[in-house]
Design a protein around this motif. Structure first.
Motif, PDB file in Angstrom:
ATOM      1  N   LYS A 194       0.828  -1.212   0.000  1.00 28.77           N
ATOM      2  CA  LYS A 194       0.000   0.000   0.000  1.00 28.77           C
ATOM      3  C   LYS A 194       0.863   1.263   0.000  1.00 28.77           C
ATOM      4  O   LYS A 194       0.562   2.230  -0.704  1.00 28.77           O
ATOM      5  CB  LYS A 194      -0.944  -0.011   1.205  1.00 28.77           C
ATOM      6  CG  LYS A 194      -2.045  -1.042   1.067  1.00 28.77           C
ATOM      7  CD  LYS A 194      -2.960  -1.065   2.263  1.00 28.77           C
ATOM      8  CE  LYS A 194      -4.057  -2.122   2.058  1.00 28.77           C
ATOM      9  NZ  LYS A 194      -4.975  -2.184   3.173  1.00 28.77           N
ATOM     10  N   ALA A 195       1.945   1.253   0.777  1.00 29.50           N
ATOM     11  CA  ALA A 195       2.845   2.415   0.838  1.00 29.50           C
ATOM     12  C   ALA A 195       3.539   2.637  -0.504  1.00 29.50           C
ATOM     13  O   ALA A 195       3.674   3.785  -0.965  1.00 29.50           O
ATOM     14  CB  ALA A 195       3.867   2.225   1.948  1.00 29.50           C
ATOM     15  N   ALA A 218       2.417   1.771  -3.459  1.00 28.81           N
ATOM     16  CA  ALA A 218       1.400   2.295  -4.383  1.00 28.81           C
ATOM     17  C   ALA A 218       1.170   3.791  -4.150  1.00 28.81           C
ATOM     18  O   ALA A 218       1.058   4.564  -5.106  1.00 28.81           O
ATOM     19  CB  ALA A 218       0.101   1.514  -4.225  1.00 28.81           C
ATOM     20  N   GLU A 219       1.118   4.197  -2.894  1.00 31.27           N
ATOM     21  CA  GLU A 219       0.905   5.612  -2.570  1.00 31.27           C
ATOM     22  C   GLU A 219       2.083   6.470  -3.033  1.00 31.27           C
ATOM     23  O   GLU A 219       1.892   7.556  -3.592  1.00 31.27           O
ATOM     24  CB  GLU A 219       0.694   5.771  -1.060  1.00 31.27           C
ATOM     25  CG  GLU A 219       0.337   7.179  -0.654  1.00 31.27           C
ATOM     26  CD  GLU A 219       0.039   7.304   0.835  1.00 31.27           C
ATOM     27  OE1 GLU A 219       0.175   8.422   1.350  1.00 31.27           O
ATOM     28  OE2 GLU A 219      -0.318   6.289   1.471  1.00 31.27           O
ATOM     29  N   ILE A 220       3.303   5.984  -2.806  1.00 31.00           N
ATOM     30  CA  ILE A 220       4.502   6.716  -3.243  1.00 31.00           C
ATOM     31  C   ILE A 220       4.508   6.854  -4.766  1.00 31.00           C
ATOM     32  O   ILE A 220       4.804   7.925  -5.302  1.00 31.00           O
ATOM     33  CB  ILE A 220       5.781   6.008  -2.731  1.00 31.00           C
ATOM     34  CG1 ILE A 220       5.914   6.239  -1.224  1.00 31.00           C
ATOM     35  CG2 ILE A 220       7.027   6.491  -3.473  1.00 31.00           C
ATOM     36  CD1 ILE A 220       6.955   5.362  -0.555  1.00 31.00           C
ATOM     37  N   GLU A 221       4.147   5.770  -5.460  1.00 35.64           N
ATOM     38  CA  GLU A 221       4.103   5.809  -6.923  1.00 35.64           C
ATOM     39  C   GLU A 221       3.020   6.754  -7.413  1.00 35.64           C
ATOM     40  O   GLU A 221       3.232   7.530  -8.345  1.00 35.64           O
ATOM     41  CB  GLU A 221       3.877   4.400  -7.477  1.00 35.64           C
ATOM     42  CG  GLU A 221       5.091   3.502  -7.325  1.00 35.64           C
ATOM     43  CD  GLU A 221       4.834   2.051  -7.712  1.00 35.64           C
ATOM     44  OE1 GLU A 221       3.652   1.669  -7.912  1.00 35.64           O
ATOM     45  OE2 GLU A 221       5.819   1.294  -7.798  1.00 35.64           O
ATOM     46  N   GLN A 222       1.872   6.724  -6.754  1.00 36.57           N
ATOM     47  CA  GLN A 222       0.764   7.595  -7.148  1.00 36.57           C
ATOM     48  C   GLN A 222       1.125   9.071  -6.951  1.00 36.57           C
ATOM     49  O   GLN A 222       0.821   9.904  -7.789  1.00 36.57           O
ATOM     50  CB  GLN A 222      -0.482   7.232  -6.334  1.00 36.57           C
ATOM     51  CG  GLN A 222      -1.722   7.977  -6.742  1.00 36.57           C
ATOM     52  CD  GLN A 222      -2.924   7.557  -5.905  1.00 36.57           C
ATOM     53  OE1 GLN A 222      -2.796   7.127  -4.770  1.00 36.57           O
ATOM     54  NE2 GLN A 222      -4.107   7.671  -6.479  1.00 36.57           N
ATOM     55  N   LYS A 223       1.781   9.377  -5.848  1.00 35.19           N
ATOM     56  CA  LYS A 223       2.161  10.766  -5.550  1.00 35.19           C
ATOM     57  C   LYS A 223       3.444  11.187  -6.258  1.00 35.19           C
ATOM     58  O   LYS A 223       3.826  12.357  -6.174  1.00 35.19           O
ATOM     59  CB  LYS A 223       2.327  10.946  -4.036  1.00 35.19           C
ATOM     60  CG  LYS A 223       1.031  10.846  -3.271  1.00 35.19           C
ATOM     61  CD  LYS A 223       1.260  11.032  -1.792  1.00 35.19           C
ATOM     62  CE  LYS A 223      -0.047  10.960  -1.015  1.00 35.19           C
ATOM     63  NZ  LYS A 223       0.166  11.126   0.438  1.00 35.19           N
ATOM     64  N   GLY A 273       3.734  -2.714  -5.376  1.00 33.03           N
ATOM     65  CA  GLY A 273       2.648  -1.890  -4.856  1.00 33.03           C
ATOM     66  C   GLY A 273       1.280  -2.449  -5.149  1.00 33.03           C
ATOM     67  O   GLY A 273       1.078  -3.142  -6.129  1.00 33.03           O
ATOM     68  N   ILE A 329      -2.816  -1.053  -4.785  1.00 35.84           N
ATOM     69  CA  ILE A 329      -3.710   0.043  -4.416  1.00 35.84           C
ATOM     70  C   ILE A 329      -4.912  -0.471  -3.620  1.00 35.84           C
ATOM     71  O   ILE A 329      -5.270   0.080  -2.603  1.00 35.84           O
ATOM     72  CB  ILE A 329      -4.171   0.829  -5.651  1.00 35.84           C
ATOM     73  CG1 ILE A 329      -2.945   1.506  -6.258  1.00 35.84           C
ATOM     74  CG2 ILE A 329      -5.235   1.839  -5.302  1.00 35.84           C
ATOM     75  CD1 ILE A 329      -3.189   2.259  -7.528  1.00 35.84           C
TER      76      ILE A 329
END
Length: 191
Positions: free
Chosen positions: A103-104, A106-111, A187, A189
């Motif tokens: 989850k972390a 995925a969040e780093i990649e998204q941001k 990652g 989501i």
């Protein structure tokens, strides 16, 4: 010298003073985690390190904030983490940590905090912990950590700058062995 302030003045006058070569707990109240992270960040940024590998068998999902606060300063930087998830008491805890990592990531990649953020779980026996630039040049930074990131600068511990390029190349070979004998945590989501 009668007190630490005098000792610090004397150290700063020496020709080889480096603010990274320190045991922060011995410097008193004027050195904080944020200050030490800034010193590490400045060293990697000053050298323009576009890719950094973190080796820590006990790296936890909660350590990701430390990595973001320390290394997200250079646009487009790649981060690679080598760990064993060795803190987990059982397979259920390891699976929970892997899910949190997913989850972390995925969040780093998204941001788009880093251009790449890869976490590798390895089975290779390890103990020592490092921050190393993957841009291996004569001056590329490499640090040996006296403890895992979750305890760094919280107790009497050290951060040692590695200047020997032959040793740096050995660490890079070790990273490749760890990656070959492990698997990437990707990652996720949803889930």
């Amino acid at each position: 010298m009668t007190n630490w302030k005098e000792r610090k003045r004397h150290i700063r006058k020496s020709f080889d003073y480096d603010p990274l070569i320190t045991i922060p707990m011995m410097e008193g109240a004027d050195v904080s985690l944020a200050m030490m992270q800034g010193r590490i960040r400045n060293e990697f940024d000053r050298q323009g390190c576009s890719s950094v590998t973190i080796i820590d068998q006990y790296f936890l999902p909660t350590d990701i904030d430390f990595i973001i606060n320390t290394f997200a300063s250079l646009q487009g930087r790649k981060i690679r983490i080598i760990t064993k998830l060795a803190d987990a008491q059982d397979s259920v805890q390891k699976q929970r940590n892997e899910l949190i990592f997913k989850k972390a990531i995925a969040e780093i990649e998204q941001k788009k905090i880093f251009s790449e953020f890869n976490v590798y779980k390895t089975n290779v026996p390890m103990h020592d912990r490092y921050f190393i630039s993957d841009d291996l040049t004569e001056k590329s930074p490499c640090f040996s950590l006296g403890t895992s990131i979750n305890m760094l600068f919280k107790h009497y511990t050290c951060l040692l700058k590695v200047e020997n390029n032959s040793f740096k190349r050995q660490i890079k070979r070790f990273v490749e062995v760890c990656i070959q004998n492990g698997c990437e945590i990707r990652g996720q989501i949803n889930g």
